[in-house]
Design an enzyme around this catalytic site. Structure first.
Site, PDB file in Angstrom:
ATOM      1  N   ASP A  19       0.865  -1.177   0.000  1.00  0.00           N
ATOM      2  CA  ASP A  19       0.000   0.000   0.000  1.00  0.00           C
ATOM      3  C   ASP A  19       0.907   1.234   0.000  1.00  0.00           C
ATOM      4  O   ASP A  19       2.125   1.144   0.205  1.00  0.00           O
ATOM      5  CB  ASP A  19      -0.969  -0.016   1.195  1.00  0.00           C
TER       6      ASP A  19
HETATM    7  C1  NOJ Z   1      -4.056   3.925   0.188  1.00  0.00           C
HETATM    8  C2  NOJ Z   1      -5.229   3.005   0.301  1.00  0.00           C
HETATM    9  O1  NOJ Z   1      -5.173   2.278   1.497  1.00  0.00           O
HETATM   10  C3  NOJ Z   1      -5.386   2.041  -0.853  1.00  0.00           C
HETATM   11  O2  NOJ Z   1      -6.657   1.448  -0.756  1.00  0.00           O
HETATM   12  C4  NOJ Z   1      -5.207   2.724  -2.174  1.00  0.00           C
HETATM   13  O3  NOJ Z   1      -5.401   1.806  -3.221  1.00  0.00           O
HETATM   14  C5  NOJ Z   1      -3.816   3.320  -2.223  1.00  0.00           C
HETATM   15  N1  NOJ Z   1      -3.646   4.286  -1.146  1.00  0.00           N
HETATM   16  C6  NOJ Z   1      -3.499   3.994  -3.558  1.00  0.00           C
HETATM   17  O4  NOJ Z   1      -4.216   5.156  -3.697  1.00  0.00           O
END
Ligand code: NOJ
Length: 741
Positions: free
Chosen positions: A297
């Site tokens: 993430d």
């Molecule tokens: C943080 C989030 O937790 C995730 O769901 C998302 O896909 C990513 N950032 C990318 O934006």
């Protein structure tokens, strides 16, 4: 490696050869480049990475218009130089022309011509925004889940996106967590069916490269179990709970051939998922059989230093790579530190090769080598607007996701001749229909609730009065009470109050909305209350005082039309709740399938309950009414060699046609581990004319009646089972049967 052995992702022999041939020509830097994802950074006055900007947009710090203005005017660094040098495998973005530009550099100007995989958060729609997942899941309609995903895939490809950071399939039982909005709710079985359908929709139609994307199931794993419902918080649980509750949605997604997985921010039992070798290699890749790749993430590899599990960035990178983390989202740690780690022997070349092989395989499967660009005519078509069938599907999905919670006095459906006072600031805001994690929509496509009433030809006057932000205009309130024959009050939470980084300790109606509702009721006029929110709210007071309650969530671009058609009875409500609603905050976490306790809540003081609140849900999982009534009878359970055949009769006992989502539950009465009081095992949507009766049948395979123990072994234990069928997780007919496996 198994070469995309999943159902939907078989690579041909030629494609496998292609992957191996490219891999054999790559330098170490180029390999590490494939493991690096960049997002454009805004340079100049506004120096934050794109991912941060996206988060600001999601959590409401940045308005949609401001975001669009920034994106069109600010100078951005798209990392062209790094792409040209072969140091980037993936970028984020949703601008098709920019995608073509960057892709051209990757394909035509790098040594090996490997295309980029362009990823984006298309969670519940891009231009055509569909209901948030917690709402759509309530339709209990697998065909709809799949159809909306298929359309999402097409729109994504048309915008240069070949990799969707969706579906989010975190089971979530604590509504304080803002991200409950993004996933299919509290139940593992419903979540697994949702996951399968979404993967089929996103990845299934490979007849043309314009039709499919790589799904990215997330967040692996137990993110929805964050302690206290506080985002990014720690999680801790037994192996049996992991395997029985949180893992099955991912297992289902892998069986369906999901191409990629995003690791969760949280730690599980002390090891952050980002660097958790057991979770990534042993469970996800070996046991569940992921063929594609795992991405971290945003910023998560770096955060392992703050977690206190890595000494510094380089150490975090080494731990992540060894654990099986194939791609680094946005930290540059792989780019900056992995080469030295390989040269010093801390990370083996096999680890790098495996990651790159996985990434290249997904790119080959997506057809990116042959079709890296979005055709200009496709871009131009979307510039003219979204196709009519997209809006039609968005409307159908929205209509199917509306839950009727209460309809005392049969105020609904509304009579069109009555004058409506429409109340609430949420009723007239395009920003509020789309919900959390919706990016790429255009205001001109959004139908607010006020627009919806007008489109329906309603005799409607609008009084903003107040909303979640806390304002209350007494004059407007008095006028609303005086003018209409019926008051329709739109209350709830803003989009920014759910989604990422939007956990709340108080999930009652925010601001002065209760006071507003009390005043509306005091007028003596009939009041219909429509809730717009991204999480289950604690509605004990509302259920006691309001005669009519409609849960409408954030339903996407067609929300207004859908709400009007349901309130006017052109469409009968058919959705059920995918998550339990509590009376009060303190009941969280709340879910229907809790393990049996030795002292279930009862009359005696010394049972598992609260002194000051009910133990059970106000509106339980699976609950929802229609404009007609359904009666269940004749539950029959018959044992066959490999399954139970179950049938139940459902009669439409009212005066209108309706659709009922019938549900099947099971309880393993005595087992070697404490089992849930009930577990969903099947559901079916049944359309019934007034007065009609149908027999609905379910097949419960015996192999699906077991559970995982604390060693992660699946057990089928002979003994007594309770089989239940009915309208929701509370109101059920039941039969007992002894089963031998
Ligand atoms: C943080 C989030 O937790 C995730 O769901 C998302 O896909 C990513 N950032 C990318 O934006």
């Amino acid at each position: 490696m198994n070469y995309m052995g999943g159902k939907k992702m078989k690579l041909t022999g030629e494609q496998q050869k292609k992957v191996e041939s490219i891999l054999s020509q790559m330098t170490l830097e180029e390999k590490i480049g494939q493991m690096n994802q960049e997002s454009p950074s805004i340079v100049g006055g506004f120096d934050v990475p794109f991912s941060e900007l996206i988060e600001m947009l999601t959590d409401g710090r940045l308005a949609q218009e401001e975001f669009e203005r920034l994106m069109s005017t600010a100078k951005q660094d798209f990392h062209e130089e790094e792409i040209r040098a072969g140091l980037v495998g993936s970028v984020m973005g949703n601008d098709p022309r920019k995608a073509n530009e960057l892709q051209k550099i990757a394909v035509e100007e790098t040594r090996l011509g490997i295309p980029l995989i362009i990823g984006f958060d298309v969670i519940h729609g891009l231009r055509s925004v569909f209901p948030i997942a917690i709402a759509e899941a309530g339709s209990f309609d697998d065909a709809l889940f799949e159809e909306t995903a298929r359309m999402v895939a097409k729109e994504s490809r048309a915008h240069g996106i070949s990799w969707n950071f969706a579906p989010m399939i975190d089971v979530a039982r604590d509504s304080r967590w803002g991200r409950v909005s993004e996933g299919p709710g509290e139940d593992t079985f419903l979540g697994s069916r949702f996951a399968r359908a979404k993967i089929r929709g996103l990845q299934g139609d490979t007849s043309d490269t314009g039709n499919y994307v790589a799904a990215c199931t997330k967040h692996y794993i137990c993110y929805g179990a964050c302690e206290g419902g506080r985002d990014y918080n720690t999680t801790s649980m037994s192996t049996s709970q992991l395997y029985n509750v949180y893992l099955p949605t991912f297992r289902a997604a892998m069986e369906e051939g999901a191409a990629t997985v995003m690791a969760a921010f949280n730690d599980l039992n002390g090891v952050p998922c980002t660097v958790n070798e057991y979770l990534l290699r042993d469970v996800l890749k070996k046991e569940l059989g992921l063929d594609g790749f795992v991405v971290s993430d945003a910023n998560a590899i770096k955060e392992c230093v703050i977690h206190g599990i890595a000494a510094d960035d380089a150490d975090a990178g080494v731990q992540a790579a060894i654990a099986g983390m194939d791609m680094d989202m946005g930290t540059h740690i792989y780019k900056d530190h992995l080469k030295a780690a390989v040269e010093s022997g801390k990370v083996s070349m096999e680890v790098i090769d495996e990651a790159v092989r996985r990434i290249l395989s997904v790119k080959v499967w997506l057809g990116l080598f042959e079709h890296p660009y979005v055709p200009e005519e496709v871009i131009e078509a979307y510039e003219k607007g979204i196709p009519a069938e997209h809006a039609a599907l968005a409307r159908k999905a929205a209509e199917e996701s509306i839950v009727l919670l209460k309809n005392d006095g049969a105020v609904l459906p509304l009579d069109k001749s009555r004058r409506i006072s429409l109340v609430g600031t949420l009723a007239d805001s395009a920003d509020e229909v789309t919900g959390a994690w919706a990016m790429g929509w255009k205001k001109e496509d959004c139908v607010t609730i006020l627009d919806g009433f007008k489109n329906a030809g309603a005799n409607v006057s609008y009084y903003p009065c107040g909303g979640p932000e806390g304002n209350l205009n007494e004059e407007e309130l008095a006028a609303a009470c005086k003018d209409g024959d019926v008051i329709v009050a739109i209350v709830g939470e803003t989009t920014a109050m759910s989604g990422e980084a939007s956990s709340k300790a108080d999930i009652t109606l925010p601001g002065r909305q209760r006071e507003m509702l009390a005043k509306l009721i005091a007028s003596g006029k009939p009041v219909v209350t429509v809730f717009m929110n991204g999480r289950p709210l604690a509605l004990g007071w509302e259920a006691e005082h309001l005669p009519v309650m409609v849960e409408a969530w954030h339903l996407g671009i067609q929300m207004g039309n859908a709400v009007a058609s349901v309130l006017y009875g052109e469409v009968a409500p058919s959705a059920k709740l995918s998550s339990s609603f509590p009376y009060v905050n303190g009941q969280c976490p709340l879910y229907y399938n809790h393990p049996s306790t030795g002292r279930p809540a009862g009359k005696s003081k010394f049972t598992s309950k609260y002194l000051d609140a009910p133990a059970e849900a106000l509106f339980p999982f699976g609950y929802g009414l229609s404009y007609t009534t359904f009666a269940y009878s004749d539950l029959r359970v018959e044992e066959k060699k490999d399954c139970l055949e179950i049938s139940v009769k459902i009669a439409n006992t009212g005066e209108r046609a309706g659709v009922e989502a019938a549900q099947l539950y099971m309880q393993d009465v005595t087992a070697s581990l404490v089992r849930p009081v009930k577990e969903l095992k099947g559901y079916k949507r049944v359309a019934l004319e007034a007065g009609e009766e149908k027999e609905v049948s379910f097949v419960l395979a015996k192999k699906d009646m077991g559970f995982y123990d604390n060693a992660g072994n699946y057990r089928l234990e002979d003994g007594l089972f309770r089989i239940c069928a009915g309208a929701n997780s509370r109101d059920l007919l039941e039969e007992e049967i002894t089963v031998r496996f």
